[in-house]
Design an enzyme around this catalytic site. Structure first.
Site, PDB file in Angstrom:
ATOM      1  N   CYS A  33      -3.993  -3.831  -2.706  1.00  0.00           N
ATOM      2  CA  CYS A  33      -3.546  -4.144  -1.540  1.00  0.00           C
ATOM      3  C   CYS A  33      -2.481  -5.721  -1.708  1.00  0.00           C
ATOM      4  CB  CYS A  33      -4.868  -4.839  -1.067  1.00  0.00           C
ATOM      5  SG  CYS A  33      -4.525  -6.247   0.465  1.00  0.00           S
ATOM      6  N   CYS A  36      -3.285  -8.854  -0.008  1.00  0.00           N
ATOM      7  CA  CYS A  36      -4.406  -9.838  -0.763  1.00  0.00           C
ATOM      8  C   CYS A  36      -3.909 -10.565  -1.650  1.00  0.00           C
ATOM      9  CB  CYS A  36      -5.293  -8.417  -1.198  1.00  0.00           C
ATOM     10  SG  CYS A  36      -6.020  -7.530  -0.156  1.00  0.00           S
TER      11      CYS A  36
END
Length: 111
Positions: A33, A36
């Protein structure tokens, strides 16, 4: 130790989050991700800033489907601010430092 983010799994969730004495910010993330990676430094900053009033845990989404399903995590990164079993705040997607800090401040005003 007071300002570190604790890695947890589904197996630890009850002990580390639901039974915690203080509010807990649960950070759901994944290695694939991109956003993230932007959030991680903010999570660490929050851990340092609020170390006296807040516990912060991170849980990797893919290996821990139980918590992901239980807290309806649909997008990553996701945050759930918990007090016991109650979800006080919930966000999906990357948020700015200001938004994160104001969200926490709303719930962590020293009484």
């Amino acid at each position: 130790m007071g300002n570190s983010v604790i890695n947890i799994t589904d197996a630890d969730f009850e002990k580390e989050v639901l039974k915690a004495e203080q509010p807990v910010l649960v950070y759901f993330w994944a290695s694939w991700c991109g956003p993230c990676r932007l959030m991680s430094p903010l999570i660490n900053l929050a851990a340092t800033t609020y170390s006296d009033r807040l516990k912060i845990v991170k849980i990797e989404a893919d290996p821990n489907p139980v918590a992901v399903k239980q807290y309806n995590v649909e997008g990553l990164p996701a945050l759930r601010l918990m007090k016991g079993e109650e979800v006080l705040e919930s966000t999906e997607g990357a948020i700015s430092k200001d938004k994160l800090l104001s969200l926490l401040d709303n719930h962590l005003q020293s009484n």
